[in-house]
Write a protein that holds these residues in place. Structure first.
Motif, PDB file in Angstrom:
ATOM      1  N   LEU A   1      -6.055 -11.330   9.820  1.00  0.00           N
ATOM      2  CA  LEU A   1      -5.983  -9.875   9.697  1.00  0.00           C
ATOM      3  C   LEU A   1      -4.535  -9.425   9.535  1.00  0.00           C
ATOM      4  O   LEU A   1      -4.231  -8.540   8.720  1.00  0.00           O
ATOM      5  CB  LEU A   1      -6.605  -9.212  10.927  1.00  0.00           C
ATOM      6  CG  LEU A   1      -6.577  -7.677  10.946  1.00  0.00           C
ATOM      7  CD1 LEU A   1      -7.284  -7.105   9.730  1.00  0.00           C
ATOM      8  CD2 LEU A   1      -7.199  -7.157  12.233  1.00  0.00           C
ATOM      9  N   GLU A   2      -3.643 -10.063  10.277  1.00  0.00           N
ATOM     10  CA  GLU A   2      -2.224  -9.715  10.168  1.00  0.00           C
ATOM     11  C   GLU A   2      -1.706 -10.012   8.763  1.00  0.00           C
ATOM     12  O   GLU A   2      -0.960  -9.213   8.184  1.00  0.00           O
ATOM     13  CB  GLU A   2      -1.416 -10.492  11.202  1.00  0.00           C
ATOM     14  CG  GLU A   2       0.060 -10.155  11.201  1.00  0.00           C
ATOM     15  CD  GLU A   2       0.834 -10.925  12.255  1.00  0.00           C
ATOM     16  OE1 GLU A   2       2.079 -10.888  12.220  1.00  0.00           O
ATOM     17  OE2 GLU A   2       0.193 -11.570  13.111  1.00  0.00           O
ATOM     18  N   VAL A   3      -2.116 -11.154   8.203  1.00  0.00           N
ATOM     19  CA  VAL A   3      -1.693 -11.499   6.843  1.00  0.00           C
ATOM     20  C   VAL A   3      -2.255 -10.491   5.847  1.00  0.00           C
ATOM     21  O   VAL A   3      -1.545 -10.017   4.956  1.00  0.00           O
ATOM     22  CB  VAL A   3      -2.143 -12.929   6.470  1.00  0.00           C
ATOM     23  CG1 VAL A   3      -1.862 -13.201   4.989  1.00  0.00           C
ATOM     24  CG2 VAL A   3      -1.429 -13.955   7.328  1.00  0.00           C
ATOM     25  N   LEU A   4      -3.549 -10.147   5.986  1.00  0.00           N
ATOM     26  CA  LEU A   4      -4.155  -9.180   5.074  1.00  0.00           C
ATOM     27  C   LEU A   4      -3.418  -7.843   5.117  1.00  0.00           C
ATOM     28  O   LEU A   4      -3.150  -7.230   4.080  1.00  0.00           O
ATOM     29  CB  LEU A   4      -5.625  -8.968   5.414  1.00  0.00           C
ATOM     30  CG  LEU A   4      -6.640  -9.991   4.902  1.00  0.00           C
ATOM     31  CD1 LEU A   4      -8.058  -9.469   5.120  1.00  0.00           C
ATOM     32  CD2 LEU A   4      -6.436 -10.277   3.421  1.00  0.00           C
ATOM     33  N   ARG A   5      -3.097  -7.395   6.319  1.00  0.00           N
ATOM     34  CA  ARG A   5      -2.396  -6.112   6.440  1.00  0.00           C
ATOM     35  C   ARG A   5      -1.040  -6.181   5.750  1.00  0.00           C
ATOM     36  O   ARG A   5      -0.583  -5.199   5.155  1.00  0.00           O
ATOM     37  CB  ARG A   5      -2.244  -5.734   7.914  1.00  0.00           C
ATOM     38  CG  ARG A   5      -3.567  -5.361   8.571  1.00  0.00           C
ATOM     39  CD  ARG A   5      -3.358  -4.974  10.029  1.00  0.00           C
ATOM     40  NE  ARG A   5      -2.600  -3.734  10.171  1.00  0.00           N
ATOM     41  CZ  ARG A   5      -3.123  -2.512  10.105  1.00  0.00           C
ATOM     42  NH1 ARG A   5      -4.415  -2.374   9.868  1.00  0.00           N
ATOM     43  NH2 ARG A   5      -2.378  -1.450  10.262  1.00  0.00           N
ATOM     44  N   GLY A   6      -0.419  -7.347   5.796  1.00  0.00           N
ATOM     45  CA  GLY A   6       0.860  -7.513   5.130  1.00  0.00           C
ATOM     46  C   GLY A   6       0.757  -7.507   3.623  1.00  0.00           C
ATOM     47  O   GLY A   6       1.738  -7.242   2.919  1.00  0.00           O
ATOM     48  N   LEU A   7      -0.443  -7.786   3.099  1.00  0.00           N
ATOM     49  CA  LEU A   7      -0.641  -7.814   1.650  1.00  0.00           C
ATOM     50  C   LEU A   7      -0.854  -6.426   1.063  1.00  0.00           C
ATOM     51  O   LEU A   7      -0.648  -6.210  -0.137  1.00  0.00           O
ATOM     52  CB  LEU A   7      -1.857  -8.680   1.297  1.00  0.00           C
ATOM     53  CG  LEU A   7      -1.804 -10.169   1.638  1.00  0.00           C
ATOM     54  CD1 LEU A   7      -3.129 -10.836   1.279  1.00  0.00           C
ATOM     55  CD2 LEU A   7      -0.651 -10.852   0.906  1.00  0.00           C
ATOM     56  N   PHE A   8      -1.280  -5.475   1.905  1.00  0.00           N
ATOM     57  CA  PHE A   8      -1.672  -4.154   1.422  1.00  0.00           C
ATOM     58  C   PHE A   8      -0.555  -3.132   1.613  1.00  0.00           C
ATOM     59  O   PHE A   8       0.136  -3.118   2.632  1.00  0.00           O
ATOM     60  CB  PHE A   8      -2.924  -3.666   2.159  1.00  0.00           C
ATOM     61  CG  PHE A   8      -4.205  -4.199   1.599  1.00  0.00           C
ATOM     62  CD1 PHE A   8      -5.026  -3.403   0.823  1.00  0.00           C
ATOM     63  CD2 PHE A   8      -4.583  -5.506   1.830  1.00  0.00           C
ATOM     64  CE1 PHE A   8      -6.206  -3.890   0.294  1.00  0.00           C
ATOM     65  CE2 PHE A   8      -5.762  -6.010   1.323  1.00  0.00           C
ATOM     66  CZ  PHE A   8      -6.574  -5.208   0.541  1.00  0.00           C
ATOM     67  N   LYS A   9      -0.417  -2.251   0.629  1.00  0.00           N
ATOM     68  CA  LYS A   9       0.512  -1.134   0.751  1.00  0.00           C
ATOM     69  C   LYS A   9      -0.096  -0.040   1.629  1.00  0.00           C
ATOM     70  O   LYS A   9       0.629   0.660   2.335  1.00  0.00           O
ATOM     71  CB  LYS A   9       0.841  -0.567  -0.638  1.00  0.00           C
ATOM     72  CG  LYS A   9       1.606  -1.525  -1.531  1.00  0.00           C
ATOM     73  CD  LYS A   9       2.053  -0.863  -2.828  1.00  0.00           C
ATOM     74  CE  LYS A   9       0.890  -0.452  -3.708  1.00  0.00           C
ATOM     75  NZ  LYS A   9       1.333   0.075  -5.027  1.00  0.00           N
ATOM     76  N   GLU A  10      -1.423   0.113   1.560  1.00  0.00           N
ATOM     77  CA  GLU A  10      -2.113   1.169   2.304  1.00  0.00           C
ATOM     78  C   GLU A  10      -2.965   0.527   3.397  1.00  0.00           C
ATOM     79  O   GLU A  10      -4.090   0.073   3.151  1.00  0.00           O
ATOM     80  CB  GLU A  10      -2.997   1.989   1.361  1.00  0.00           C
ATOM     81  CG  GLU A  10      -2.228   2.644   0.216  1.00  0.00           C
ATOM     82  CD  GLU A  10      -3.149   3.358  -0.749  1.00  0.00           C
ATOM     83  OE1 GLU A  10      -4.332   3.568  -0.390  1.00  0.00           O
ATOM     84  OE2 GLU A  10      -2.704   3.696  -1.856  1.00  0.00           O
TER      85      GLU A  10
END
Length: 498
Positions: free
Chosen positions: A394-403
């Motif tokens: 989840l932390e990695v995914l959040r880092g991939l998204f601008k929003e």
């Protein structure tokens, strides 16, 4: 080295090819032999001397039983008609029937000029040879139909390209056949109905014997090729692959990925992504590949019109009706495949819209395609297992998204959807692990590998090849190969080797 040749293409009339030996090179040196593939093909490598292998795979020595030839075909290249193409830098040595019962071609690429070279030198340089070796073997490990890499050899000669003189190489590839849509186009354009029928009958016998039993065998042939191509293009798109030159002469009748030139795998997702340096108009962008496949298949159907029916109007009707079925077939493969990547199976009403909206979200946020699905799989694991794996993902995914809020809202909708079918968390996780790779051949890694090889360092090539042979498994010691490029490493264009 003994190769159990069992050649069939040479039994066709001589208007299908020109018999020709490969042109010898100065000092061949073996880079790599795919021993597992050789064994599958029944090739005896017992007591193989490296120098002997280099001589054979460079084209300096013709193995017993080989019948070298250059195939002729035509094609639409970027929409423009070329009435006579053919193997301009390649030689078909012959065929083998493997221990699995599958017939395969052995094809030398970069083996010298042929009557179809059209002014080219008939050679290949080291970079594209290693790119094709890596990408074709990665595609095979990903479970995508593809030509395979049997060997790569340095030639000891230089070839001249725009960059200047570069080290020469020869690539030995393997395919279930090298017959293309353009092969049919060549004979149709010449008005040679007999040759078209001979070729169609040969393809049916070799690849689609069930079509011979149909009421309309040549329509059944089109349907079989169309089904394979629809599935193939869907699989390309599900791993972010962009072929780059989907000309009709680069579409295999056998339904395999063929002719890896300026191909690439996307990092940041966008349906308009193009890498090929010669695709100035974006004709072969990621999102346009289905429509191009449809168009190419319409050219196959047109080439078969003279043998579909004696009445031209009826033949056109049969061909059109057949080709009109492409979109539905492709959509089925496309959405079912993406459904599996998202963990949505079996598909439900509304899932195609959800998939489309999800991909738009990735595009809007400029998300790395492979990392997104790799870590979505990690979140699916967290629904099944305790531990911090899900939190890390989840932390990695959040880092991939601008929003971040958009991602959070999407994850909430995704989790709700997962509760609406009877798929168990275990089944969902296992499926997602088999369709969402951890590793792909990233462009910047391939370029770095090529630059090292030019200096004589093949260690990066061997490492990439090893890691990509098992792309769905986590390999912590090679975690750096999961990473997208740094800004200074981004590859904006890939190039054809000619």
């Amino acid at each position: 080295m003994k190769i159990p040749f069992d050649n069939s293409y040479t039994a066709l009339p001589d208007q299908f090819y020109t018999r020709l030996d490969p042109k010898p090179v100065a000092t061949p040196k073996l880079i790599k032999v795919n021993t597992a593939l050789a064994e599958l093909m029944g090739i005896d490598l017992t007591d193989l001397e490296t120098t002997e292998a280099a001589e054979v795979f460079a084209g300096n020595t013709i193995p017993d039983g080989a019948t070298p030839l250059a195939m002729v075909y035509a094609g639409h290249q970027f929409g423009g008609w070329s009435p006579r193409l053919g193997d301009g830098r390649a030689i078909l040595l012959g065929e083998t029937v493997g221990t699995d019962g599958i017939r395969r071609d052995i094809h030398l690429k970069g083996s010298g000029r042929t009557p179809y070279s059209r002014g080219g030198d008939g050679r290949a340089w080291l970079g594209p040879v290693l790119r094709e070796y890596i990408v074709s073997e990665a595609m095979a490990a990903l479970g995508i139909p593809t030509t395979r890499a049997l060997a790569a050899v340095e030639t000891g000669e230089k070839v001249l390209r725009e960059q200047g003189p570069l080290p020469g190489a020869v690539f030995t590839r393997v395919a279930q056949s090298h017959i293309r849509v353009g092969t049919f186009q060549y004979h149709y354009a010449r008005g040679d109905k007999e040759a078209s029928k001979t070729l169609a009958d040969y393809v049916i016998a070799r690849h689609y014997p069930e079509a011979a039993k149909a009421d309309q065998p040549y329509r059944a042939l089109i349907e079989a090729v169309m089904d394979k191509q629809a599935r193939l293009i869907a699989r390309w798109m599900q791993v972010g692959f962009i072929h780059g030159v989907m000309n009709t002469d680069n579409m295999s009748i056998a339904g395999e990925t063929i002719d890896f030139g300026p191909c690439a795998f996307m990092d940041t997702f966008h349906p308009g992504t193009v890498f090929s340096s010669i695709d100035h108009a974006g004709r072969y962008a990621w999102g346009k590949q289905p429509s191009i496949a449809h168009w190419n298949l319409s050219q196959l159907a047109q080439s078969l019109l003279p043998i579909l029916h004696e009445d031209p109007d009826i033949a056109v009707g049969i061909g059109q009706e057949t080709i009109d079925g492409f979109q539905e077939i492709f959509s089925t493969y496309y959405f079912e495949g993406f459904g599996e990547k998202f963990g949505l199976f079996p598909l439900q009403e509304g899932d195609p819209d959800f998939i489309g909206d999800s991909l738009k979200l990735l595009s809007d946020n400029e998300v790395d395609f492979t990392l997104f699905f790799r870590h979505l799989t990690g979140i699916a694991r967290s629904l099944l297992e305790d531990g911090d794996k899900g939190e890390n993902s989840l932390e990695v995914l959040r880092g991939l998204f601008k929003e971040h809020e958009a991602l959070d809202n999407w994850l909430e909708d995704w989790r709700k959807r997962l509760t609406q079918d009877k798929t168990t968390p275990e089944e969902r996780l296992e499926k997602m692990k088999t369709v969402n790779p951890v590793f792909i051949p990233r462009n910047h890694q391939i370029e770095a590998m090529i630059q090292a090889a030019v200096t004589g360092d093949f260690a990066p090539f061997e490492r990439l090849l090893s890691v990509l042979s098992n792309p769905y498994s986590e390999q912590p010691e090679h975690a750096d190969l999961e990473l997208p490029p740094k800004p200074e490493e981004i590859v904006h264009a890939t190039f054809c080797g000619t």
